[in-house]
Design an enzyme around this catalytic site. Structure first.
Site, PDB file in Angstrom:
ATOM      1  CB  CYS A  58      55.332 -15.932 -11.952  1.00 31.90           C
ATOM      2  SG  CYS A  58      55.426 -14.627 -10.721  1.00 31.90           S
ATOM      3  CE  LYS A 117      57.527 -17.708  -8.629  1.00 35.20           C
ATOM      4  NZ  LYS A 117      56.827 -16.412  -8.607  1.00 35.20           N
ATOM      5  CG  HIS A 119      55.003 -20.307  -9.993  1.00 33.04           C
ATOM      6  ND1 HIS A 119      54.641 -18.977  -9.997  1.00 33.04           N
ATOM      7  CD2 HIS A 119      53.838 -20.996  -9.868  1.00 33.04           C
ATOM      8  CE1 HIS A 119      53.328 -18.867  -9.874  1.00 33.04           C
ATOM      9  NE2 HIS A 119      52.822 -20.078  -9.793  1.00 33.04           N
TER      10      HIS A 119
END
Length: 565
Positions: A58, A117, A119
């Site tokens: 990710c 998201k 992150h």
């Protein structure tokens, strides 16, 4: 309602799913999971069949997507086992000096939003400086998860974070506790003369060991599983059950609020990362278990986003894009639910498996009625990093830029050229260059050279099932000399390694890739991504961070219905 649009800059709706395998989607070959809305985007637009993430995890993949550059150029790659942000109060994040496509478009009059998201970090030096926050990287509006959705966020789903370290610290705590109890018992019973100061020292050592295990790991659901609106923590810990509907609503409302002027929306879905959602409307509806249910919910969400754009009369002036940050997590499964990770089709490997195709080849769909021909398929190598220069081009941003590794996709998408500008693509595992692909001029072949590959476990398996995720250093990998070589055009599943006898250009391929690597390599800027509690975002007083969902809903209701006067 159709809006009259005269010479207005185009809008952008970028939709990224988390951990989606390329083989999960109907238009990429899946015939057991229903994805009619995603398939419709492909039939009405352009489908890329060799769309590549810059990393199989990710944080580095999203860094490259946002910046158009390999993650190591931003310091967002790491040596060792920790390759992604594991703690919201972490020492790493997208540097304030880095430039994202959102920042460039914001400078050219776009209203920019990120829903879902992130992150890529929050704080740098102290809690509240927000130097890594989306608002500081070009997003005018942010609603969602500054960290990610992970198993710790849902009771009973287990943990994702450094499991072996947790077990080691817990066992050490138990051993110290048992040892302390035994020595106290021996001293009280007079069986042995135990020094009192040794007991005191052992007591404090036990307290320290307990704190090292309990504080960073057992409080993770409270500290990491949060929702922010811009720079304010509005839910801690977050309510996972209603998260999909709330993220969709925020994304739709952002489009509606900004329909009259150019906007960029990055809708970064929390699906299909574990824990899987249990939305009643989709539970048990698919032919592929709990994971299939979640993917059909994703498809419904994509349909709602398309419907929102079309209903506002924005379709002909909006580029919609659908992708995943990397491939599916093959090792994620249990005996009750079965497979919880995605399917990568014919491609070998998956999430965190270095340069194997299954971890980096992702869906890539562009839809823009009136600008892009419907049903076009592009088989050339392309990259998630190509979004940065493509968006810059469409926003008429001609300012000089730093070194970028992506290329403008529009000539390829519009059919004005047949060849991708990516002659060489470099595949990283952390800071380590583990594979290179070469698309020679004048050839259909796409050669892939693997310098090292992850060691699957148990032996003979197709993933790292003993550790649940593959690592890219030390004893976890096998280096190849000479490198493994495949021709993806003839062998996309990477099942037949080429040899000097089977490939006449064998020596030339290795020579050309070695020269390309020498040209490409530059100083690596790497960071260890560690936990620093003083950087932890918090609602309330740290470490007692919490706000109830009901209380937050009540506050939002008051804000909604309050008298503006």
């Amino acid at each position: 309602m159709v809006k009259l649009i005269l010479h207005r800059k185009p809008n952008f709706v970028l939709m990224m799913v988390d951990d989606l395998g390329i083989g999960d989607v109907g238009c990429y070959g899946n015939d057991t999971i229903r994805t009619p809305n995603i398939d419709r985007l492909a039939s009405e637009g352009v489908k890329l069949t060799q769309h590549i993430a810059a990393a199989p995890l990710c944080t580095p993949s999203r860094t490259a997507f946002m910046t158009g550059r390999y993650a190591f150029r931003s310091g967002m790659s790491s040596s060792g086992r920790v390759q992604v942000l594991l703690f919201l109060g972490g020492s790493g994040g997208l540097p304030p000096s880095e430039t994202t496509f959102a920042k460039r478009l914001q400078q050219h009059g776009y209203t920019t939003g990120l829903v879902g998201k992130w992150h890529l970090g929050v704080n740098c030096e102290h809690r509240g400086d927000h130097c890594h926050h989306p608002n500081q990287h070009g997003f005018s509006y942010f609603y969602g998860l500054p960290f990610t959705l992970f198993n710790d966020c849902v009771p009973g789903e287990g943990s994702d974070i450094l499991i072996d370290l947790q077990h080691t610290l817990r066992n050490l705590t138990i051993m110290l506790g048992v040892g302390l109890f035994t020595l106290v018992f021996v001293r009280v019973c007079g069986l042995f003369d135990v020094n009192l100061w040794m007991l005191v020292a052992l007591f404090f050592l036990s307290i320290l060991a307990t704190a090292m295990w309990y504080v960073p790991f057992k409080l993770l659901p409270t500290w990491n599983c949060i929702i922010m609106r811009n720079q304010e923590v509005i839910e801690q810990p977050m309510t996972v059950e209603t998260l999909p509907q709330r993220l969709l609503g925020e994304a739709q409302n952002f489009i509606k609020r900004n329909a009259d002027h150019p906007f960029l929306l990055f809708f970064s879905l929390a699906h299909v990362h574990t824990p899987l959602f249990k939305t009643s409307a989709f539970r048990g509806k698919s032919q592929h278990g709990h994971y299939g249910d979640n993917l059909e919910e994703v498809d419904w969400i994509i349909g709602k986003m398309t419907e929102t754009v079309d209903s506002l009369g924005l379709a002909n002036n909006t580029l919609m894009y659908f992708t995943s940050d990397h491939g599916g997590h093959l090792e994620d499964a249990d005996s009750l639910i079965g497979q919880k990770g995605g399917w990568n089709g014919i491609y070998k490997g998956g999430k965190a498996m270095g340069g194997w195709e299954g971890g980096i080849r992702v869906p890539g769909i562009f839809r823009w009625p009136g600008r892009l021909a419907a049903g076009r398929v592009v088989d050339e190598p392309t990259s998630l990093m190509d979004l940065y220069p493509t968006l810059k081009y469409l926003a008429k941003d001609t300012q000089l830029d730093r070194q970028v590794d992506g290329y403008n996709l529009m000539p390829l998408l519009e059919g004005k050229v047949e060849r991708s500008e990516h002659e060489f693509m470099f595949h990283y595992c952390g800071i380590y260059l583990n594979a290179v692909r070469w698309h020679p001029p004048g050839s259909d072949s796409v050669f892939k050279v693997h310098f090292f590959t992850p060691n699957f476990s148990p032996p003979g398996a197709g993933g790292c099932y003993n550790t649940k995720i593959c690592l890219c250093h030390g004893e976890h990998v096998t280096h190849h000399n000479p490198p493994l070589l495949y021709d993806l055009y003839h062998d996309p599943s990477e099942s037949r390694a080429l040899t000097p006898d089977s490939e006449p250009r064998y020596a030339e391929i290795l020579e050309q890739t070695a020269k390309a690597v020498a040209r490409h390599q530059s100083t690596l800027l790497s960071k260890q991504i560690l936990w620093r509690p003083w950087l932890q975002p918090c609602c309330g007083t740290f470490p007692f961070c919490a706000i109830s969902h009901k209380f937050q809903m009540a506050l939002e209701s008051l804000d909604t219905h309050s008298d503006p006067e």
